[in-house]
Design an enzyme around this catalytic site. Sequence first.
Site, mmCIF file in Angstrom:
data_model
loop_
_atom_site.group_PDB
_atom_site.id
_atom_site.type_symbol
_atom_site.label_atom_id
_atom_site.label_comp_id
_atom_site.label_asym_id
_atom_site.label_seq_id
_atom_site.Cartn_x
_atom_site.Cartn_y
_atom_site.Cartn_z
ATOM 1 N N TYR A 1 0.869 -1.178 0.000
ATOM 2 C CA TYR A 1 0.000 0.000 0.000
ATOM 3 C C TYR A 1 0.901 1.222 0.000
ATOM 4 O O TYR A 1 1.837 1.306 0.812
ATOM 5 C CB TYR A 1 -0.895 -0.003 1.250
ATOM 6 C CG TYR A 1 -1.745 1.237 1.412
ATOM 7 C CD1 TYR A 1 -1.459 2.193 2.392
ATOM 8 C CD2 TYR A 1 -2.841 1.465 0.591
ATOM 9 C CE1 TYR A 1 -2.233 3.326 2.543
ATOM 10 C CE2 TYR A 1 -3.636 2.605 0.744
ATOM 11 C CZ TYR A 1 -3.318 3.534 1.715
ATOM 12 O OH TYR A 1 -4.092 4.657 1.873
ATOM 13 N N ASP B 1 9.503 2.559 -0.791
ATOM 14 C CA ASP B 1 8.514 3.251 0.040
ATOM 15 C C ASP B 1 8.800 2.862 1.491
ATOM 16 O O ASP B 1 8.388 1.798 1.957
ATOM 17 C CB ASP B 1 7.104 2.846 -0.382
ATOM 18 C CG ASP B 1 6.061 3.555 0.469
ATOM 19 O OD1 ASP B 1 4.863 3.467 0.153
ATOM 20 O OD2 ASP B 1 6.450 4.185 1.482
ATOM 21 N N LYS C 1 5.390 8.839 8.756
ATOM 22 C CA LYS C 1 5.245 8.370 10.153
ATOM 23 C C LYS C 1 6.313 8.957 11.084
ATOM 24 O O LYS C 1 6.244 10.101 11.467
ATOM 25 C CB LYS C 1 5.323 6.843 10.173
ATOM 26 C CG LYS C 1 4.519 6.171 9.062
ATOM 27 C CD LYS C 1 3.195 5.671 9.470
ATOM 28 C CE LYS C 1 2.595 4.938 8.271
ATOM 29 N NZ LYS C 1 1.153 4.822 8.351
HETATM 30 P P1 KE4 Z 1 -0.477 8.325 4.460
HETATM 31 O O1 KE4 Z 1 -0.959 9.075 3.229
HETATM 32 O O2 KE4 Z 1 -1.557 7.507 5.115
HETATM 33 O O3 KE4 Z 1 0.272 9.248 5.436
HETATM 34 O O4 KE4 Z 1 0.665 7.299 4.004
HETATM 35 C C1 KE4 Z 1 0.348 6.370 3.005
HETATM 36 C C2 KE4 Z 1 1.308 5.203 3.100
HETATM 37 C C3 KE4 Z 1 2.312 5.089 2.165
HETATM 38 N N1 KE4 Z 1 3.205 4.065 2.208
HETATM 39 C C4 KE4 Z 1 3.133 3.125 3.184
HETATM 40 C C5 KE4 Z 1 4.135 2.016 3.184
HETATM 41 C C6 KE4 Z 1 2.116 3.191 4.177
HETATM 42 O O5 KE4 Z 1 2.068 2.243 5.136
HETATM 43 C C7 KE4 Z 1 1.191 4.244 4.146
HETATM 44 C C8 KE4 Z 1 0.074 4.384 5.161
HETATM 45 N N2 KE4 Z 1 -0.018 3.354 6.139
HETATM 46 C C9 KE4 Z 1 -1.353 3.061 6.626
HETATM 47 C C10 KE4 Z 1 -1.255 1.947 7.663
HETATM 48 N N3 KE4 Z 1 -0.788 0.741 7.116
HETATM 49 C C11 KE4 Z 1 -2.023 4.275 7.183
HETATM 50 C C12 KE4 Z 1 -3.192 3.998 8.098
HETATM 51 C C13 KE4 Z 1 -4.456 4.551 7.537
HETATM 52 O O6 KE4 Z 1 -4.676 4.415 6.314
HETATM 53 O O7 KE4 Z 1 -5.207 5.110 8.352
#
Ligand code: KE4
Length: 422
Positions: free
Chosen positions: A144, A239, A267
Amino acid sequence: MKRELSIQAFKTASQYIPGGVNSPVRALRSVGETPLFIQRANKSKVTDIDGNEFIDFCQSWGVFILGHSHPQVKKAVKKAVGNGTSYGIPTVQETTLAQLVNRFFPSMEKVRFVSSGTEAVMSAIRLARGYTGRNIIIKFDGCYHGHADHLLVSAGSGVANLNASSSSGVPVDFTKYTISIPYNDEAAVRAVFEKEGDGIAAVIIEPVAANMGIVLPNDGFLSFLRDITHRYGSLLIFDEVITGFRVSLGGAQGRFGVAPDLTTLGKIVGGGFPAAAFGGRNDIMALLAPEGPVYQAGTLSGNPIAMTAGIETIKLLSEPSFYEDLEKKSNDFIEELQFVISGKEMQLNHIGSLFTLFFNPNEVHSFEDAKQSDQERFARFFRKLLARNIYISPSQFEANFISAAHSRKDLDYFLKAVKKSL
Ligand code: KE4
């Protein structure tokens, strides 16, 4: 356990916010629970508005490797807020954090800050396409990379719980240049390059997958990707939104010794504030506006409060033996957890302070494997742990996080609760 106030809060929220949440996975639908509404957090604990305290293994999805509300970060942020919170005009804090990122991620020769991981990945991909003049992006099933239209293809995390392989509202044309193949499948990668090689702008991968639950790269898989992308003139994008500053001070690229062309961070780098980053080779980053023709922008990019939180966090992480101590504590815990789940038809995938418990009799090395897990058993397990004041990440397709603030007492309590819940 008294949950009335959260239940009421959820009802009210649902009248004004779709699903009552600002991010789908928080709605706890896949685990059949009503979401907690949080009052405060400190160290390894979160406390809800009913006054219930939980040991938190979700940690705002991996942000708080130091634990919630670290006093040194809080102090620096409070001081920074006294000077105002956003200017839309440069500050030296942005350079300071960029220098820290560059020091620990030397492949990130230049860095640009944005406000979310989605924005970081979206920008890195536009840059890769601008630099190579090619369109095709290779991603991996179960990874993701945020919710940009063209990446919602066979994605993990919250998308994994949608019944479609990607989101509706995304025109087919928007995903025609996105090819998603099984994680760890070298033959599939080779076949795609043989067929489309000179049209491939980049390969993007979570160097340790965390959005299908934890799935480790097979030995040599990352260096295989490094070689094949070099050979075809495509870029390699790591990523590291989750793995950055998590699996080592230099992320997965530091731990595995494979340097990508571009990296995304999120994060931990924002220290609990909305900040993320992308960066890489000088010659690629030189294409970004205002220097070059690839446009990318953001009102709150490089926000000085977020930069302050990130700087203080990374200063604390770079203290000697931080990762050594966390790795030792995590490994001891993992060993005991392995023992607790033996014979229960479960898998424990882990690296450093990241772990996922799969309700699956077979090993999990891909999204296909992960999807064989028994999500109903996972949901019951989640609810039983919650009733015992433990909050793990609310989906079979997510990772759990151990922080420096998780005490031996917290971890022993967790192990006992797992034993009872199974
Ligand atoms: P955000 O746009 O949610 O800040 O980041 C996207 C993203 C990009 N790349 C990786 C590897 C990620 O894990 C994420 C976002 N992680 C999820 C949890 N697995 C966010 C939690 C959520 O969607 O509320």
